[in-house]
Structure formats: structure tokens, C-alpha cells
Write a protein that holds these residues in place. Structure first.
Motif, short mmCIF file in Angstrom:
data_model
loop_
_atom_site.label_atom_id
_atom_site.label_comp_id
_atom_site.label_asym_id
_atom_site.label_seq_id
_atom_site.Cartn_x
_atom_site.Cartn_y
_atom_site.Cartn_z
N GLU A 160 30.61 -11.70 -2.69
CA GLU A 160 31.15 -10.80 -2.36
C GLU A 160 30.25 -9.49 -2.00
O GLU A 160 28.77 -9.53 -1.30
N GLU A 161 30.72 -8.16 -0.66
CA GLU A 161 29.55 -7.25 -0.85
C GLU A 161 29.85 -5.83 -1.21
O GLU A 161 31.36 -5.72 -1.37
N VAL A 164 25.90 -1.44 -5.51
CA VAL A 164 25.41 -1.31 -6.96
C VAL A 164 24.12 -1.19 -7.21
O VAL A 164 23.46 -0.25 -6.33
N ILE A 173 24.72 -4.52 -1.63
CA ILE A 173 24.91 -5.37 -1.57
C ILE A 173 25.05 -6.62 -1.22
O ILE A 173 26.45 -6.76 -1.08
N TYR A 174 24.96 -7.87 -1.45
CA TYR A 174 25.70 -9.25 -1.17
C TYR A 174 25.60 -9.93 -1.87
O TYR A 174 23.96 -10.90 -2.69
N ARG A 175 26.01 -10.45 -2.69
CA ARG A 175 26.05 -10.90 -4.45
C ARG A 175 26.14 -13.10 -3.34
O ARG A 175 27.48 -13.62 -3.02
N ARG A 177 25.50 -16.80 -4.32
CA ARG A 177 25.54 -17.59 -5.42
C ARG A 177 24.95 -19.36 -4.61
O ARG A 177 24.84 -19.75 -3.96
N GLU A 190 22.26 -16.56 -9.73
CA GLU A 190 22.79 -16.01 -8.72
C GLU A 190 21.68 -14.98 -8.22
O GLU A 190 21.38 -14.19 -9.11
N TRP A 192 21.26 -11.23 -6.03
CA TRP A 192 21.31 -9.77 -5.28
C TRP A 192 21.08 -9.67 -3.95
O TRP A 192 19.75 -9.30 -4.26
N GLU A 199 15.83 -8.42 -2.53
CA GLU A 199 16.71 -8.47 -3.57
C GLU A 199 15.90 -7.89 -4.80
O GLU A 199 15.17 -7.64 -5.69
N ARG A 201 18.46 -8.26 -7.39
CA ARG A 201 18.51 -9.13 -8.92
C ARG A 201 17.69 -10.12 -8.43
O ARG A 201 19.40 -10.71 -7.11
#
Length: 214
Positions: A160-161, A164, A173-175, A177, A190, A192, A199, A201
Motif C-alpha cells: 500500500e501507499e 505515516v 510511504i510505500y509499505r 513486504r 516489512e 516503509w 527507509e 521503517r
């Protein structure tokens, strides 16, 4: 005791002690790259859920070098006793990880692991991956000694986008996996990622609290 390849790649401990240094006053740098990689850039992180005053982890772009015969950029991750060098190529084809090195071991990927795709492809639902041959060597006073070798498969997916808010600010952010698999085990993480920031996260669950560029 037998060491499995996944354990070597994902939880290989750093054994160098952390040096205590006074904070350095540095000018704020400017970065325009989608995947920030200018020498001198630095990110500061603390583990998710910990107080901001906790001892931080840092990642710094140190500059060009050669790894496995390739011209790459050296990224230095350090803090709390961690001391690891990552060797990456950053360009139109994305971000390629050729390997990393701790004080006691060196890990090389052939072909390189594609951490991030070309800028135009990074969008919700996009997947990429592949497989790479991994070679692990111990670093000893007398030289390098082969330790392990095997195949690592990986798959990344943009879930997802979204917006945050973290201690370093608010970011779009782009989350993503990340899944890694060898013959014996699988590991899922994962991250972000924020364009032109990096990054927010990390795969280790560390949250961005500061950076030295705009």
C-alpha cells in the motif's frame, strides 16, 4: 553446530564494540535522488516502541568502493555494537545489493539481490523477486575461509501507499513486504520506503528519528 544459511543472512551478529562519540555538528545536506545515495547522507533510527532517548542506530553513505569486482557504494550501519557494511549499486535499474560485511564475515550475492525496482515501477501491487547464489566467508587474520554456500529466493511486494508520522516527520510511504526463502526456512519482513527520503521503517523494525538532508 551446523549453521543454516538463513540464519547467517538475517541474524548474523556484529561483534565489534560500539565507540562512544560526541555528536558532530554537520550542515544539512540536499538530496534529489528517488533512492537517496549521495555520500555523506545519514539516517538515525531507534527500535519501534522505544523511547527517543534510546541509543540510536545509524546508516551512513560512505562513498564508492569495489566489491566482488563491481563498482558499488558503501553504506555503513552501526550503533549498539552493530558494525556492518553494505555494498550497493543505485541507478536507473533500481537498488542492487551485492553483499555485506561484518567484522567477522563477508556475504556475497551473485547475481545481486534487487532491493528496490526502477523508480517508474514502484507502485501499489507491484511485485519483483528472483534467486541468488549466496557465498559466506569467515574473515580471519590469515585471510578468508569459506563457511557456507547456497541459493536464496526472494520476493518483494508493494502492499500500500499511505501517510505515516514518525519522529522524523510525516511521509508518504510505500509499505513493502519482503520474503526470503532458502531450502530450510522462510523469513518475512516489512519496510516503509519514502521516495527521496529512504527507509522510514527498516526491515529490523527501526523507525526513522532524524536525517541530515532535505
Amino acid at each position: 553446530m551446523r549453521r543454516y544459511l538463513m540464519a547467517l543472512l538475517l541474524v548474523l551478529p556484529a561483534c565489534a564494540p560500539q565507540a562512544t562519540q560526541a555528536p558532530e555538528a554537520r550542515p544539512l545536506l540536499r538530496e534529489t535522488g528517488f533512492y537517496p545515495a549521495t555520500p555523506g547522507l545519514e539516517w538515525v533510527y531507534v527500535p519501534e516502541g522505544e523511547a527517543l532517548a534510546s541509543p540510536p542506530y545509524r546508516v551512513r553513505v560512505e562513498g564508492p568502493t569495489v566489491f566482488a569486482g563491481q563498482e558499488v557504494l558503501r553504506f555503513h550501519a552501526f550503533g549498539r555494537g552493530e558494525d556492518r557494511l553494505y555494498f550497493r549499486q543505485v541507478g536507473p535499474s533500481g537498488v542492487k545489493l551485492w553483499g555485506f560485511q561484518d567484522p567477522s564475515a563477508r556475504v556475497a550475492f551473485a547475481p545481486p539481490l534487487l532491493e528496490y525496482p526502477p523508480e517508474a515501477l514502484l507502485a501499489v501491487g507491484y511485485r519483483w523477486g528472483g534467486s541468488t547464489e549466496v557465498r559466506v566467508e569467515l574473515l580471519t587474520p590469515s585471510g578468508q575461509e569459506p563457511l557456507a554456500q547456497g541459493t536464496l529466493s526472494y520476493e518483494m511486494e508493494v502492499l500500500e501507499e499511505r501517510e505515516v508520522r514518525v519522529p522524523a516527520g510525516s511521509f508518504r510511504i510505500y509499505r513493502i513486504r519482503q520474503s526470503y526463502r532458502d531450502r530450510r526456512s522462510q523469513d518475512v519482513r516489512e519496510v516503509w520506503f519514502a521516495p527521496r527520503v529512504g527507509e522510514v521503517r527498516t526491515r529490523e523494525g527501526r523507525i526513522l528519528v532524524e536525517r541530515n538532508f532535505q
